[in-house]
Write a protein that holds these residues in place. Structure first.
Motif, mmCIF file in Angstrom:
data_model
loop_
_atom_site.group_PDB
_atom_site.id
_atom_site.type_symbol
_atom_site.label_atom_id
_atom_site.label_comp_id
_atom_site.label_asym_id
_atom_site.label_seq_id
_atom_site.Cartn_x
_atom_site.Cartn_y
_atom_site.Cartn_z
ATOM 1 N N MET A 137 0.829 -1.192 0.000
ATOM 2 C CA MET A 137 0.000 0.000 0.000
ATOM 3 C C MET A 137 0.873 1.255 0.000
ATOM 4 S SD MET A 137 -3.108 0.956 -0.005
ATOM 5 C CE MET A 137 -4.425 1.804 0.737
ATOM 6 N N THR A 138 1.959 1.253 0.746
ATOM 7 C CA THR A 138 2.821 2.419 0.811
ATOM 8 C C THR A 138 3.406 2.743 -0.554
ATOM 9 O OG1 THR A 138 3.358 1.858 3.084
ATOM 10 C CG2 THR A 138 4.798 3.418 1.995
ATOM 11 N N LEU A 139 3.774 1.724 -1.293
ATOM 12 C CA LEU A 139 4.328 1.956 -2.617
ATOM 13 C C LEU A 139 3.323 2.692 -3.498
ATOM 14 C CD1 LEU A 139 6.618 1.568 -4.602
ATOM 15 C CD2 LEU A 139 5.640 -0.624 -5.212
ATOM 16 N N SER A 140 2.069 2.297 -3.467
ATOM 17 C CA SER A 140 1.044 2.960 -4.264
ATOM 18 C C SER A 140 0.862 4.408 -3.832
ATOM 19 C CB SER A 140 -0.290 2.229 -4.134
ATOM 20 O OG SER A 140 -0.159 0.926 -4.622
ATOM 21 N N ARG A 141 0.826 4.630 -2.540
ATOM 22 C CA ARG A 141 0.657 5.982 -2.021
ATOM 23 C C ARG A 141 1.841 6.847 -2.422
ATOM 24 N NH1 ARG A 141 -0.490 6.068 4.179
ATOM 25 N NH2 ARG A 141 -1.345 4.146 3.410
ATOM 26 N N ASN A 142 3.048 6.307 -2.271
ATOM 27 C CA ASN A 142 4.234 7.074 -2.642
ATOM 28 C C ASN A 142 4.277 7.331 -4.142
ATOM 29 O OD1 ASN A 142 5.130 7.272 -0.010
ATOM 30 N ND2 ASN A 142 6.412 5.454 -0.147
ATOM 31 N N SER A 143 3.877 6.351 -4.929
ATOM 32 C CA SER A 143 3.850 6.541 -6.384
ATOM 33 C C SER A 143 2.860 7.642 -6.756
ATOM 34 C CB SER A 143 3.461 5.244 -7.088
ATOM 35 O OG SER A 143 4.433 4.266 -6.865
ATOM 36 N N ALA A 144 1.714 7.643 -6.100
ATOM 37 C CA ALA A 144 0.709 8.669 -6.389
ATOM 38 C C ALA A 144 1.220 10.047 -5.984
ATOM 39 C CB ALA A 144 -0.593 8.347 -5.662
ATOM 40 N N ARG A 145 1.846 10.132 -4.832
ATOM 41 C CA ARG A 145 2.402 11.425 -4.396
ATOM 42 C C ARG A 145 3.459 11.917 -5.373
ATOM 43 N NH1 ARG A 145 3.152 9.603 1.672
ATOM 44 N NH2 ARG A 145 1.060 10.022 2.427
ATOM 45 N N PHE A 146 4.332 11.017 -5.800
ATOM 46 C CA PHE A 146 5.367 11.393 -6.753
ATOM 47 C C PHE A 146 4.743 11.864 -8.061
ATOM 48 C CE2 PHE A 146 8.206 10.340 -10.286
ATOM 49 C CZ PHE A 146 9.280 11.162 -9.960
ATOM 50 N N PHE A 147 3.739 11.129 -8.531
ATOM 51 C CA PHE A 147 3.060 11.507 -9.764
ATOM 52 C C PHE A 147 2.457 12.901 -9.617
ATOM 53 C CE2 PHE A 147 -0.932 11.693 -12.199
ATOM 54 C CZ PHE A 147 -0.412 11.649 -13.478
ATOM 55 N N TRP A 148 1.774 13.145 -8.497
ATOM 56 C CA TRP A 148 1.120 14.442 -8.278
ATOM 57 C C TRP A 148 2.149 15.567 -8.239
ATOM 58 C CZ3 TRP A 148 -3.319 16.552 -9.018
ATOM 59 C CH2 TRP A 148 -3.608 17.782 -8.438
ATOM 60 N N LYS A 149 3.239 15.339 -7.532
ATOM 61 C CA LYS A 149 4.266 16.378 -7.421
ATOM 62 C C LYS A 149 4.978 16.613 -8.746
ATOM 63 C CE LYS A 149 5.153 15.852 -2.525
ATOM 64 N NZ LYS A 149 6.131 15.522 -1.484
ATOM 65 N N SER A 150 5.057 15.578 -9.575
ATOM 66 C CA SER A 150 5.772 15.723 -10.851
ATOM 67 C C SER A 150 4.923 16.376 -11.934
ATOM 68 C CB SER A 150 6.280 14.362 -11.330
ATOM 69 O OG SER A 150 5.193 13.535 -11.700
ATOM 70 N N LEU A 151 3.612 16.459 -11.711
ATOM 71 C CA LEU A 151 2.756 17.116 -12.710
ATOM 72 C C LEU A 151 3.057 18.610 -12.753
ATOM 73 C CD1 LEU A 151 -0.795 15.563 -12.193
ATOM 74 C CD2 LEU A 151 0.644 15.387 -14.211
ATOM 75 N N PRO A 152 3.211 19.170 -13.930
ATOM 76 C CA PRO A 152 3.419 20.619 -14.025
ATOM 77 C C PRO A 152 2.195 21.369 -13.489
ATOM 78 C CG PRO A 152 3.877 19.525 -16.120
ATOM 79 C CD PRO A 152 3.262 18.516 -15.226
ATOM 80 N N GLN A 153 2.445 22.494 -12.859
ATOM 81 C CA GLN A 153 1.358 23.277 -12.274
ATOM 82 C C GLN A 153 0.332 23.693 -13.327
ATOM 83 O OE1 GLN A 153 0.943 23.700 -8.946
ATOM 84 N NE2 GLN A 153 -1.065 24.491 -9.523
ATOM 85 N N GLU A 154 0.771 23.950 -14.541
ATOM 86 C CA GLU A 154 -0.179 24.356 -15.585
ATOM 87 C C GLU A 154 -1.151 23.224 -15.917
ATOM 88 O OE1 GLU A 154 1.205 23.930 -20.206
ATOM 89 O OE2 GLU A 154 2.310 25.376 -19.000
ATOM 90 N N VAL A 155 -0.712 21.971 -15.828
ATOM 91 C CA VAL A 155 -1.609 20.833 -16.048
ATOM 92 C C VAL A 155 -2.632 20.768 -14.918
ATOM 93 C CG1 VAL A 155 -1.757 18.314 -16.195
ATOM 94 C CG2 VAL A 155 0.075 19.525 -17.391
#
Length: 147
Positions: free
Chosen positions: A1-19
Protein backbone atom coordinates in the motif's frame (compact mmCIF):
# COMPACT_ATOMS: atom_id res chain seq x y z
CA UNK A 1 0.00 0.00 0.00
CA UNK A 2 2.82 2.42 0.81
CA UNK A 3 4.33 1.96 -2.62
CA UNK A 4 1.04 2.96 -4.26
CA UNK A 5 0.66 5.98 -2.02
CA UNK A 6 4.23 7.07 -2.64
CA UNK A 7 3.85 6.54 -6.38
CA UNK A 8 0.71 8.67 -6.39
CA UNK A 9 2.40 11.43 -4.40
CA UNK A 10 5.37 11.39 -6.75
CA UNK A 11 3.06 11.51 -9.76
CA UNK A 12 1.12 14.44 -8.28
CA UNK A 13 4.27 16.38 -7.42
CA UNK A 14 5.77 15.72 -10.85
CA UNK A 15 2.76 17.12 -12.71
CA UNK A 16 3.42 20.62 -14.03
CA UNK A 17 1.36 23.28 -12.27
CA UNK A 18 -0.18 24.36 -15.59
CA UNK A 19 -1.61 20.83 -16.05
CA UNK A 20 -3.08 20.93 -12.54
CA UNK A 21 -4.55 24.38 -13.23
CA UNK A 22 -6.09 23.47 -16.59
CA UNK A 23 -7.46 20.06 -15.46
CA UNK A 24 -9.42 20.66 -12.24
CA UNK A 25 -10.72 17.08 -12.32
CA UNK A 26 -7.17 15.92 -11.52
CA UNK A 27 -7.25 17.93 -8.29
CA UNK A 28 -10.70 16.50 -7.49
CA UNK A 29 -9.47 12.93 -8.04
CA UNK A 30 -6.42 13.74 -5.91
CA UNK A 31 -8.71 14.86 -3.05
CA UNK A 32 -10.65 11.58 -3.29
CA UNK A 33 -7.39 9.62 -3.17
CA UNK A 34 -6.20 11.54 -0.13
CA UNK A 35 -9.45 10.78 1.69
CA UNK A 36 -9.14 7.09 0.81
CA UNK A 37 -5.61 6.92 2.21
CA UNK A 38 -6.65 8.69 5.41
CA UNK A 39 -9.70 6.41 5.73
CA UNK A 40 -11.85 9.53 5.81
CA UNK A 41 -15.00 7.70 4.70
CA UNK A 42 -17.28 10.72 4.70
CA UNK A 43 -14.60 12.81 3.02
CA UNK A 44 -14.52 10.46 0.04
CA UNK A 45 -18.18 11.13 -0.61
CA UNK A 46 -17.84 14.85 0.03
CA UNK A 47 -14.89 15.12 -2.35
CA UNK A 48 -16.60 13.07 -5.07
CA UNK A 49 -19.93 14.86 -4.81
CA UNK A 50 -18.39 18.30 -4.36
CA UNK A 51 -17.11 18.52 -7.91
CA UNK A 52 -19.07 18.88 -11.12
CA UNK A 53 -17.69 16.00 -13.16
CA UNK A 54 -17.65 16.21 -16.93
CA UNK A 55 -19.50 13.68 -19.06
CA UNK A 56 -16.36 11.59 -19.56
CA UNK A 57 -15.94 10.96 -15.82
CA UNK A 58 -19.46 11.35 -14.37
CA UNK A 59 -20.48 7.72 -14.98
CA UNK A 60 -17.18 6.45 -13.62
CA UNK A 61 -17.50 8.50 -10.42
CA UNK A 62 -21.11 7.39 -9.96
CA UNK A 63 -20.07 3.74 -10.33
CA UNK A 64 -17.11 4.29 -8.00
CA UNK A 65 -19.33 5.82 -5.30
CA UNK A 66 -21.83 2.97 -5.52
CA UNK A 67 -19.06 0.39 -5.26
CA UNK A 68 -17.48 2.35 -2.40
CA UNK A 69 -20.81 2.53 -0.53
CA UNK A 70 -21.29 -1.21 -0.93
CA UNK A 71 -17.82 -1.81 0.47
CA UNK A 72 -18.42 0.50 3.43
CA UNK A 73 -21.79 -1.14 4.07
CA UNK A 74 -20.10 -4.54 4.07
CA UNK A 75 -17.50 -3.26 6.55
CA UNK A 76 -20.23 -1.86 8.81
CA UNK A 77 -22.07 -5.18 8.61
CA UNK A 78 -19.00 -7.07 9.77
CA UNK A 79 -18.04 -4.56 12.48
CA UNK A 80 -21.34 -3.77 14.20
CA UNK A 81 -24.38 -5.51 15.60
CA UNK A 82 -26.18 -2.21 16.24
CA UNK A 83 -25.23 1.25 15.04
CA UNK A 84 -26.69 4.74 15.18
CA UNK A 85 -28.44 5.98 12.05
CA UNK A 86 -26.28 9.12 12.14
CA UNK A 87 -23.10 7.02 12.07
CA UNK A 88 -24.29 4.98 9.10
CA UNK A 89 -25.20 8.20 7.28
CA UNK A 90 -21.75 9.63 8.06
CA UNK A 91 -19.83 6.58 6.83
CA UNK A 92 -22.01 6.12 3.76
CA UNK A 93 -22.02 9.79 2.77
CA UNK A 94 -25.82 9.90 2.71
CA UNK A 95 -28.59 11.69 4.50
CA UNK A 96 -29.97 9.87 7.54
CA UNK A 97 -33.15 9.08 5.62
CA UNK A 98 -31.25 7.66 2.64
CA UNK A 99 -28.90 5.68 4.90
CA UNK A 100 -31.85 4.25 6.82
CA UNK A 101 -33.62 3.26 3.60
CA UNK A 102 -30.43 1.68 2.23
CA UNK A 103 -29.89 -0.31 5.43
CA UNK A 104 -33.50 -1.46 5.71
CA UNK A 105 -33.52 -2.50 2.04
CA UNK A 106 -30.49 -4.63 2.84
CA UNK A 107 -32.21 -6.43 5.71
CA UNK A 108 -31.27 -4.29 8.70
CA UNK A 109 -34.01 -3.32 11.13
CA UNK A 110 -34.71 0.15 12.49
CA UNK A 111 -35.57 1.20 16.02
CA UNK A 112 -37.03 4.60 15.09
CA UNK A 113 -37.38 5.79 18.70
CA UNK A 114 -33.70 5.20 19.47
CA UNK A 115 -32.53 6.03 15.92
CA UNK A 116 -30.57 2.78 15.93
CA UNK A 117 -30.16 0.15 13.26
CA UNK A 118 -29.75 -3.53 14.02
CA UNK A 119 -27.37 -5.18 11.59
CA UNK A 120 -28.40 -8.32 9.77
CA UNK A 121 -25.32 -10.51 9.60
CA UNK A 122 -24.95 -12.55 6.41
CA UNK A 123 -25.41 -16.27 6.70
CA UNK A 124 -22.09 -17.99 7.07
CA UNK A 125 -21.04 -19.84 3.99
CA UNK A 126 -20.02 -23.45 4.18
CA UNK A 127 -16.61 -24.23 2.85
CA UNK A 128 -16.62 -26.18 -0.36
CA UNK A 129 -14.43 -29.19 -0.51
CA UNK A 130 -11.83 -29.03 -3.22
CA UNK A 131 -11.42 -32.27 -5.08
CA UNK A 132 -8.05 -33.36 -6.39
CA UNK A 133 -8.86 -32.61 -10.04
CA UNK A 134 -9.70 -28.97 -9.27
CA UNK A 135 -6.52 -28.62 -7.26
CA UNK A 136 -4.53 -30.13 -10.13
CA UNK A 137 -6.08 -27.68 -12.65
CA UNK A 138 -5.36 -24.75 -10.33
CA UNK A 139 -1.76 -25.88 -9.92
CA UNK A 140 -1.32 -26.20 -13.68
CA UNK A 141 -2.81 -22.75 -14.22
CA UNK A 142 -0.50 -21.12 -11.66
CA UNK A 143 2.46 -22.97 -13.10
CA UNK A 144 1.55 -21.75 -16.58
CA UNK A 145 1.23 -18.14 -15.38
CA UNK A 146 4.58 -18.21 -13.63
CA UNK A 147 6.42 -19.54 -16.69
Amino acid sequence: MTLSRNSARFFWKSLPQEVKDTRPELAAVWRIGQCLWKRDYAGVNTAAQGFEWGPDLADFITAFLESYRQRIFKLLTSAYSTIRVADVAHFMGMSEEDATNYAVQNGWSLDAAAKMLTVKKPKSQTNQKLDASKLQRLTECVFHLEN
